[in-house]
Design a protein around this motif. Structure first.
Motif, short mmCIF file in Angstrom:
data_model
loop_
_atom_site.label_atom_id
_atom_site.label_comp_id
_atom_site.label_asym_id
_atom_site.label_seq_id
_atom_site.Cartn_x
_atom_site.Cartn_y
_atom_site.Cartn_z
N TRP A 94 0.83 -1.21 0.00
CA TRP A 94 0.00 0.00 0.00
C TRP A 94 0.85 1.25 0.00
O TRP A 94 0.43 2.31 -0.49
N PHE A 124 1.59 2.15 -3.65
CA PHE A 124 0.47 2.70 -4.42
C PHE A 124 0.40 4.22 -4.29
O PHE A 124 -0.30 4.88 -5.06
N ARG A 165 -3.39 6.78 -4.73
CA ARG A 165 -4.20 6.19 -5.79
C ARG A 165 -5.30 5.29 -5.25
O ARG A 165 -6.38 5.21 -5.82
N TRP A 166 -5.01 4.57 -4.16
CA TRP A 166 -6.04 3.71 -3.61
C TRP A 166 -7.21 4.54 -3.10
O TRP A 166 -8.38 4.19 -3.32
N LEU A 202 -6.46 -6.80 -5.15
CA LEU A 202 -5.44 -5.90 -5.68
C LEU A 202 -4.07 -6.20 -5.09
O LEU A 202 -3.08 -6.30 -5.83
N SER A 205 -0.64 -7.54 -7.18
CA SER A 205 0.43 -6.55 -7.20
C SER A 205 1.68 -7.06 -6.52
O SER A 205 2.80 -6.86 -7.01
N ALA A 254 4.03 -1.34 -8.80
CA ALA A 254 2.80 -1.16 -8.03
C ALA A 254 1.79 -0.31 -8.80
O ALA A 254 0.61 -0.66 -8.91
N SER A 265 0.44 -2.18 -11.85
CA SER A 265 -0.50 -3.24 -11.50
C SER A 265 -1.83 -2.66 -11.03
O SER A 265 -2.90 -3.21 -11.33
N LEU A 266 -1.79 -1.54 -10.31
CA LEU A 266 -3.04 -0.90 -9.88
C LEU A 266 -3.83 -0.41 -11.09
O LEU A 266 -5.06 -0.60 -11.16
N ARG A 267 -3.16 0.19 -12.05
CA ARG A 267 -3.86 0.68 -13.24
C ARG A 267 -4.41 -0.47 -14.07
O ARG A 267 -5.50 -0.38 -14.65
N GLU A 285 -7.47 -1.63 -12.25
CA GLU A 285 -8.54 -0.66 -12.45
C GLU A 285 -9.19 -0.83 -13.82
O GLU A 285 -10.40 -0.62 -13.99
#
Length: 409
Positions: free
Chosen positions: A67, A70, A77-78, A100, A104, A133, A136-138, A141
């Motif tokens: 976290w 991110f 972003r979270w 997530l 990630s 990170a 992977s978050l994008r 999403e």
């Protein structure tokens, strides 16, 4: 049926015990690879405390987890993603967070020095763990891990099983000019994760088969709302020991991130075996916040160990606590399974234990306020990156290089 002595390796207690056995072996002078200078731990503690105070002047230190990455570039972003969830139940929020974090973390195994990720939403260019990170978050999403276009914000078994290298490379902006280490290995790992989810509907919610189902499996076991951190790790090792492409296998049993070292002399099938479970423990640290966000209290954090990866281990080498017996070329890569690397990783785990109290003393904190999960963040990981950049500018590679495949360190 897994023999009990091999099953016992799937625990943080086994990681700690066997890493300390390796430390004892080295302290006795039996290693051809390293010596340990216990007197240097004071200087290491000074440096870690200095870095911690610099980054966290109020000593309000979060857990070492995915976290933090991110929020690369100071952008939460979270929080932005969460704001778009609307009014959902706490359990579903926890499942989304676990989904997530799981993918990630499994994609976070060293990006190499050349790879960059340019984030369209912010215009920022991010690298290394932070870049992985954000990428992977994008991708999460955008629904890149879901088989259901109507439910983008989830990870599920069919979506992971169908994932291919071209898709991952496109989301991660990989090209000939922007190479990412181990793309095929990362995809294989996620494919195996998908098959592991499909094989365990008892843990991952039959019908949904998503990592977030781990919340539903573990939350009912919490006593008075309290869940031991080791329960999360044991569940992960139970479900996922077979997913690691480079993991060790003994007598047909997939052990995961386990190495071999002659210091372990026991009269059973676990002779010579040193468990680490680095990515599984990193994942456990990264799942603390999803469970806490759903109202559970995570207890016994220091049952987990420090992480045997190159920033923590590099710190100890660069500041003279772990001393190679022979000069080491930082450009020469060593196999992750080699006894030298297994020993370095084991010494890292054991010496992080010995480092914890001196760092706490310097910061005026106790173990309850400053568990290993916060020392790593405050802390040793950042200090390892910082000293590496000072000693080997500008990229700051570790003092000892590991030939990793993008999955297991």
């Amino acid at each position: 049926m897994t023999p009990p002595e091999l099953l016992a390796l799937r625990s943080p207690a086994a990681v700690r015990a066997r890493c300390h056995q390796v430390l004892d072996h080295v302290l006795a002078g039996h290693s051809p690879h390293f010596t340990v200078d216990e007197g240097a731990l004071g200087a290491v503690a000074d440096y870690v405390a200095e870095v911690t105070r610099s980054d966290y002047p109020t000593l309000d230190i979060p857990y070492h987890s995915r976290w933090r990455h991110f929020a690369a570039g100071g952008i939460d972003r979270w929080a932005a993603l969460e704001a778009g969830l609307g009014a959902i139940e706490a359990a579903e929020r926890a499942r989304i967070m676990i989904d997530l974090a799981m993918v990630s973390v499994l994609l976070d195994a060293g990006a190499g020095d050349a790879w960059r990720y340019r984030e369209a939403e912010t215009g920022l260019t991010v690298t290394r763990s932070e870049g992985l990170a954000v990428a992977s978050l994008r991708m999460f999403e955008a629904g890149g891990f879901s088989s259901d276009p109507a439910q983008k914000l989830r990870v599920d078994a069919p979506g992971l099983i169908a994932l291919d290298a071209g898709t991952l490379a496109a989301h991660f902006q990989v090209s000939a000019d922007n190479p990412l280490v181990g793309v095929e290995g990362r995809v294989l790992l996620l494919n195996r994760l998908g098959r592991a989810l499909a094989a365990r509907p008892d843990l991952f919610r039959d019908g949904a088969l998503r990592p977030g189902g781990l919340y539903d499996a573990l939350a009912p076991t919490a006593k008075v709302g309290r869940l031991p951190a080791s329960a999360i790790l044991v569940a992960l090792l139970d479900a996922f020991s077979a997913i690691w492409p480079a993991g060790l296998e003994v007598d047909g049993v997939a052990l995961g991130d386990v190495g071999r070292h002659k210091a372990i002399t026991v009269p059973d099938r676990s002779v010579g075996l040193v468990p680490f479970h680095k990515l599984s423990q990193w994942l456990t640290y990264s799942l603390l916040e999803p469970f806490e966000a759903a109202g559970l209290a995570i207890t016994d954090l220091d049952a987990l160990t420090g992480l045997p990866e190159y920033r923590n281990g590099g710190l100890l080498v660069d500041l003279g606590a772990i001393v190679p017996r022979h000069p080491v070329d930082p450009a020469q890569k060593h196999a992750v399974s080699s006894e030298m690397i297994v020993e370095w990783r084991a010494l890292t785990v054991a010496l992080l234990d010995r480092l914890a109290d001196p760092v706490r003393e310097r910061l005026g904190l106790d173990a309850a306020d400053f568990p290993l999960a916060k020392m790593l963040q405050g802390g040793t990981w950042t200090a390892g990156r910082r000293i590496a950049a000072e000693r080997r500018p500008p990229a700051g590679p570790p003092p000892i290089a590991i030939d990793a495949d993008g999955t297991v360190f």
